[in-house]
Motif scaffolding. Structure first.
Motif, PDB file in Angstrom:
ATOM      1  N   SER A 178       0.825  -1.221   0.000  1.00 36.16           N
ATOM      2  CA  SER A 178       0.000   0.000   0.000  1.00 36.16           C
ATOM      3  C   SER A 178       0.857   1.267   0.000  1.00 36.16           C
ATOM      4  O   SER A 178       0.579   2.230   0.701  1.00 36.16           O
ATOM      5  CB  SER A 178      -0.948  -0.001   1.191  1.00 36.16           C
ATOM      6  N   ASN A 179       1.900   1.252  -0.808  1.00 38.99           N
ATOM      7  CA  ASN A 179       2.821   2.379  -0.901  1.00 38.99           C
ATOM      8  C   ASN A 179       2.775   2.927  -2.338  1.00 38.99           C
ATOM      9  O   ASN A 179       3.057   2.217  -3.289  1.00 38.99           O
ATOM     10  CB  ASN A 179       4.243   1.917  -0.560  1.00 38.99           C
ATOM     11  N   ASP A 180       2.413   4.178  -2.477  1.00 37.94           N
ATOM     12  CA  ASP A 180       2.298   4.793  -3.796  1.00 37.94           C
ATOM     13  C   ASP A 180       3.528   5.620  -4.176  1.00 37.94           C
ATOM     14  O   ASP A 180       3.434   6.539  -4.991  1.00 37.94           O
ATOM     15  CB  ASP A 180       1.057   5.698  -3.843  1.00 37.94           C
ATOM     16  N   ALA A 181       4.689   5.286  -3.638  1.00 35.82           N
ATOM     17  CA  ALA A 181       5.896   6.072  -3.898  1.00 35.82           C
ATOM     18  C   ALA A 181       6.267   6.105  -5.379  1.00 35.82           C
ATOM     19  O   ALA A 181       6.792   7.094  -5.863  1.00 35.82           O
ATOM     20  CB  ALA A 181       7.064   5.516  -3.083  1.00 35.82           C
ATOM     21  N   LEU A 182       5.986   5.035  -6.103  1.00 39.87           N
ATOM     22  CA  LEU A 182       6.331   4.988  -7.524  1.00 39.87           C
ATOM     23  C   LEU A 182       5.099   5.025  -8.425  1.00 39.87           C
ATOM     24  O   LEU A 182       5.152   4.573  -9.571  1.00 39.87           O
ATOM     25  CB  LEU A 182       7.143   3.729  -7.826  1.00 39.87           C
ATOM     26  N   ALA A 183       4.014   5.580  -7.950  1.00 43.16           N
ATOM     27  CA  ALA A 183       2.774   5.611  -8.731  1.00 43.16           C
ATOM     28  C   ALA A 183       2.953   6.368 -10.042  1.00 43.16           C
ATOM     29  O   ALA A 183       2.262   6.094 -11.020  1.00 43.16           O
ATOM     30  CB  ALA A 183       1.652   6.229  -7.909  1.00 43.16           C
ATOM     31  N   TRP A 184       3.886   7.278 -10.099  1.00 45.32           N
ATOM     32  CA  TRP A 184       4.145   8.057 -11.304  1.00 45.32           C
ATOM     33  C   TRP A 184       4.841   7.233 -12.387  1.00 45.32           C
ATOM     34  O   TRP A 184       4.896   7.635 -13.553  1.00 45.32           O
ATOM     35  CB  TRP A 184       5.011   9.268 -10.962  1.00 45.32           C
ATOM     36  N   TRP A 185       5.384   6.075 -12.048  1.00 44.44           N
ATOM     37  CA  TRP A 185       6.190   5.310 -12.996  1.00 44.44           C
ATOM     38  C   TRP A 185       5.370   4.639 -14.102  1.00 44.44           C
ATOM     39  O   TRP A 185       5.847   4.491 -15.231  1.00 44.44           O
ATOM     40  CB  TRP A 185       7.017   4.256 -12.268  1.00 44.44           C
ATOM     41  N   SER A 186       4.161   4.261 -13.827  1.00 43.25           N
ATOM     42  CA  SER A 186       3.358   3.537 -14.811  1.00 43.25           C
ATOM     43  C   SER A 186       3.207   4.294 -16.136  1.00 43.25           C
ATOM     44  O   SER A 186       3.443   3.714 -17.209  1.00 43.25           O
ATOM     45  CB  SER A 186       1.992   3.199 -14.213  1.00 43.25           C
ATOM     46  N   PRO A 187       2.855   5.576 -16.138  1.00 41.13           N
ATOM     47  CA  PRO A 187       2.779   6.291 -17.414  1.00 41.13           C
ATOM     48  C   PRO A 187       4.146   6.452 -18.099  1.00 41.13           C
ATOM     49  O   PRO A 187       4.233   6.415 -19.329  1.00 41.13           O
ATOM     50  CB  PRO A 187       2.210   7.664 -17.051  1.00 41.13           C
ATOM     51  N   VAL A 188       5.200   6.599 -17.313  1.00 38.88           N
ATOM     52  CA  VAL A 188       6.543   6.709 -17.885  1.00 38.88           C
ATOM     53  C   VAL A 188       6.900   5.399 -18.591  1.00 38.88           C
ATOM     54  O   VAL A 188       7.414   5.393 -19.719  1.00 38.88           O
ATOM     55  CB  VAL A 188       7.590   7.060 -16.798  1.00 38.88           C
ATOM     56  N   HIS A 189       6.608   4.286 -17.929  1.00 41.97           N
ATOM     57  CA  HIS A 189       6.851   2.979 -18.539  1.00 41.97           C
ATOM     58  C   HIS A 189       6.058   2.839 -19.839  1.00 41.97           C
ATOM     59  O   HIS A 189       6.567   2.321 -20.837  1.00 41.97           O
ATOM     60  CB  HIS A 189       6.470   1.859 -17.568  1.00 41.97           C
TER      61      HIS A 189
END
Length: 92
Positions: free
Chosen positions: A27-38
């Motif tokens: 339940s950690n959203d620290a890398l939530a921004w990575w999905s669109p970058v990927h």
């Protein structure tokens, strides 16, 4: 261009896996921004694959297979090496 985007897409897949583990298991959203970058990196890889495929005369099925194989962790690196060996002229 193919080689660079293939390696980046493979590495981006591992970061995406870490992001998913963090999100769904911890339940950690620290890398939530990575999905669109990927997603952007993978689209660049798909374009590079199509570009290479059309230049060397691959059938569309081969291009699609190469893109689909990149969706499997580790296989992306194996496929990149195989394609580079196939399209690089022998220097002997």
């Amino acid at each position: 261009m193919f080689r660079v985007t293939a390696i980046l897409a493979g590495l981006a897949m591992f970061v995406l896996i870490v992001e998913m583990v963090l999100k769904y298991a911890m339940s950690n959203d620290a890398l939530a921004w990575w999905s669109p970058v990927h997603g952007l990196i993978f689209m660049a890889f798909a374009v590079a694959t199509a570009n290479l495929g059309f230049k060397i005369g691959w059938p569309v099925g081969r291009m699609v297979l190469t893109i689909l194989l990149a969706c499997i962790p580790f296989v992306a690196f194996v496929e990149e090496r195989r394609v580079v060996r196939e399209v690089t002229p022998l220097t002997t």
